[in-house]
Design an enzyme around this catalytic site. Structure first.
Site, PDB file in Angstrom:
ATOM      1  N   GLY A  52       0.765  -1.245   0.000  1.00  0.00           N
ATOM      2  CA  GLY A  52       0.000   0.000   0.000  1.00  0.00           C
ATOM      3  C   GLY A  52       0.797   1.297   0.000  1.00  0.00           C
ATOM      4  O   GLY A  52       0.240   2.349   0.286  1.00  0.00           O
ATOM      5  N   TRP A  54       1.979   3.007  -2.581  1.00  0.00           N
ATOM      6  CA  TRP A  54       1.417   3.907  -3.604  1.00  0.00           C
ATOM      7  C   TRP A  54       0.068   4.448  -3.134  1.00  0.00           C
ATOM      8  O   TRP A  54      -0.265   5.601  -3.357  1.00  0.00           O
ATOM      9  CB  TRP A  54       1.242   3.172  -4.938  1.00  0.00           C
ATOM     10  CG  TRP A  54       2.517   2.915  -5.700  1.00  0.00           C
ATOM     11  CD1 TRP A  54       3.777   2.843  -5.191  1.00  0.00           C
ATOM     12  CD2 TRP A  54       2.638   2.699  -7.114  1.00  0.00           C
ATOM     13  NE1 TRP A  54       4.669   2.588  -6.196  1.00  0.00           N
ATOM     14  CE2 TRP A  54       4.010   2.480  -7.379  1.00  0.00           C
ATOM     15  CE3 TRP A  54       1.731   2.638  -8.172  1.00  0.00           C
ATOM     16  CZ2 TRP A  54       4.488   2.239  -8.679  1.00  0.00           C
ATOM     17  CZ3 TRP A  54       2.199   2.388  -9.464  1.00  0.00           C
ATOM     18  CH2 TRP A  54       3.568   2.199  -9.716  1.00  0.00           C
ATOM     19  N   ASP A  72      -5.845  -5.845  -4.898  1.00  0.00           N
ATOM     20  CA  ASP A  72      -4.730  -6.800  -4.766  1.00  0.00           C
ATOM     21  C   ASP A  72      -5.256  -8.139  -4.286  1.00  0.00           C
ATOM     22  O   ASP A  72      -6.330  -8.227  -3.696  1.00  0.00           O
ATOM     23  CB  ASP A  72      -3.667  -6.293  -3.777  1.00  0.00           C
ATOM     24  CG  ASP A  72      -2.282  -6.875  -4.066  1.00  0.00           C
ATOM     25  OD1 ASP A  72      -1.424  -6.140  -4.591  1.00  0.00           O
ATOM     26  OD2 ASP A  72      -2.062  -8.079  -3.791  1.00  0.00           O
ATOM     27  N   LYS A 152       3.674  -0.803 -14.660  1.00  0.00           N
ATOM     28  CA  LYS A 152       5.019  -1.396 -14.543  1.00  0.00           C
ATOM     29  C   LYS A 152       5.116  -2.536 -15.543  1.00  0.00           C
ATOM     30  O   LYS A 152       4.156  -3.303 -15.712  1.00  0.00           O
ATOM     31  CB  LYS A 152       5.230  -1.950 -13.132  1.00  0.00           C
ATOM     32  CG  LYS A 152       6.539  -2.754 -13.063  1.00  0.00           C
ATOM     33  CD  LYS A 152       7.011  -2.988 -11.694  1.00  0.00           C
ATOM     34  CE  LYS A 152       6.208  -4.012 -10.917  1.00  0.00           C
ATOM     35  NZ  LYS A 152       6.678  -4.006  -9.530  1.00  0.00           N
TER      36      LYS A 152
HETATM   37  C1  LIG Z   1       5.309  -4.781  -6.331  1.00  0.00           C
HETATM   38  S1  LIG Z   1       3.877  -5.195  -5.438  1.00  0.00           S
HETATM   39  C2  LIG Z   1       3.022  -3.655  -5.397  1.00  0.00           C
HETATM   40  C3  LIG Z   1       3.634  -2.660  -4.439  1.00  0.00           C
HETATM   41  C4  LIG Z   1       2.761  -1.436  -4.246  1.00  0.00           C
HETATM   42  N1  LIG Z   1       2.785  -0.571  -5.431  1.00  0.00           N
HETATM   43  C5  LIG Z   1       3.179  -0.615  -3.051  1.00  0.00           C
HETATM   44  O1  LIG Z   1       3.517   0.556  -3.231  1.00  0.00           O
HETATM   45  O2  LIG Z   1       3.155  -1.124  -1.934  1.00  0.00           O
HETATM   46  C6  LIG Z   1       2.970  -6.098  -6.629  1.00  0.00           C
HETATM   47  C7  LIG Z   1       1.613  -6.606  -6.170  1.00  0.00           C
HETATM   48  O3  LIG Z   1       0.940  -7.260  -7.244  1.00  0.00           O
HETATM   49  C8  LIG Z   1       0.012  -8.167  -6.629  1.00  0.00           C
HETATM   50  N2  LIG Z   1      -0.542  -9.156  -7.563  1.00  0.00           N
HETATM   51  C9  LIG Z   1       0.134 -10.131  -8.204  1.00  0.00           C
HETATM   52  N3  LIG Z   1      -0.727 -10.893  -8.929  1.00  0.00           N
HETATM   53  C10 LIG Z   1      -1.965 -10.358  -8.746  1.00  0.00           C
HETATM   54  C11 LIG Z   1      -3.269 -10.698  -9.223  1.00  0.00           C
HETATM   55  N4  LIG Z   1      -3.458 -11.747 -10.055  1.00  0.00           N
HETATM   56  N5  LIG Z   1      -4.314  -9.941  -8.844  1.00  0.00           N
HETATM   57  C12 LIG Z   1      -4.135  -8.893  -7.988  1.00  0.00           C
HETATM   58  N6  LIG Z   1      -2.918  -8.526  -7.500  1.00  0.00           N
HETATM   59  C13 LIG Z   1      -1.847  -9.251  -7.859  1.00  0.00           C
HETATM   60  C14 LIG Z   1       0.868  -8.816  -5.552  1.00  0.00           C
HETATM   61  O4  LIG Z   1       0.045  -9.438  -4.577  1.00  0.00           O
HETATM   62  C15 LIG Z   1       1.684  -7.637  -5.034  1.00  0.00           C
HETATM   63  O5  LIG Z   1       1.117  -7.113  -3.857  1.00  0.00           O
END
Ligand SMILES: C[S@@+](CC[C@H](N)C(=O)[O-])C[C@H]1O[C@@H](n2cnc3c(N)ncnc32)[C@H](O)[C@@H]1O
Length: 208
Positions: A52, A54, A72, A152
């Site tokens: 969280g 962002w 998420d 991304k």
């Molecule tokens: C790099 S992290 C995001 C970090 C976030 N922007 C922050 O500032 O904290 C990537 C996220 O993508 C989520 N994710 C991966 N596959 C997903 C899916 N199929 N549906 C929803 N979220 C997913 C992961 O659970 C993870 O929390």
């Protein structure tokens, strides 16, 4: 300690000091400093948003008059002024829930989606692009005309195809990499400005 590790540590330390949940917040904050994508009063949907970081920054900038929705797979501890939808981006209900809470169209869609990485780069790249394509499909349903999106991407063989697809529906697509993104990682960010859905329907009509 290697220079790259020191830099990673520096952002992790900063995040801790400033009560941010992830160092990823500095990627968004640096992109925002360069491109001014977050604004007061905006409606923002952040896909792939746990833990969280962002969401915290977006919520601060949009203020009480704005709205932030985070999606998420993983649960997200409450953040003031943020609605969270704990669902797979691929679940058909996810879009319905976003539309239900959004009340109109979004001004900005963010996607920081990342799969669990296997270490096999090409496989991770394909999985990540596949996830991000889901975010792109959701964007088409929720973004207002002239709105912006940030995705991304793990670079690899299908990156250029993804970028080409965004160029069909956005008037300006910028490839960028903030300082907080590790130099040796092949993640990049795609800032897509000026959503113009008629572009794609014009092309489709032309092809029929
Ligand atoms: C790099 S992290 C995001 C970090 C976030 N922007 C922050 O500032 O904290 C990537 C996220 O993508 C989520 N994710 C991966 N596959 C997903 C899916 N199929 N549906 C929803 N979220 C997913 C992961 O659970 C993870 O929390």
């Amino acid at each position: 300690m290697k220079l790259a590790d020191a830099r990673r540590d520096q952002y992790r330390k900063l995040a801790k000091e400033n009560n941010y949940r992830s160092r990823a917040v500095y990627k968004l904050s640096q992109l925002n400093k360069s491109y001014h994508i977050l604004k007061k009063g905006m409606k923002i949907v952040d896909i792939g948003s746990a833990p969280g970081g962002w969401l915290q920054l977006a919520s601060k900038v949009v203020g009480k008059g704005g709205m932030v929705i985070g999606v998420d797979l993983k649960s997200i501890d409450p953040i003031p002024n943020v609605i969270t939808i704990i669902r797979d981006v691929d679940d058909t209900e996810t879009l319905s829930l976003i539309l239900k809470y959004l009340d109109g169209k979004a001004d900005l869609v963010l996607s920081d989606l990342a799969p669990n990485v296997s270490g096999l780069w090409e496989i991770d790249h394909l999985k990540q692009i596949d996830l991000t394509r889901k975010a792109l499909e959701i964007t088409k349903k929720i973004l207002r005309v002239d709105g912006n999106a940030l995705y991304k991407l793990f670079q690899g063989e299908t990156t250029s195809e993804f970028i080409a697809d965004t160029k069909r529906i956005f008037s300006n697509v910028i490839i960028t990499k903030p300082d907080a993104s590790r130099k040796q990682s092949s993640e990049i960010y795609l800032l897509c400005k000026g959503y113009s859905p008629q572009e794609s329907s014009r092309i489709n009509n032309f092809l029929v």
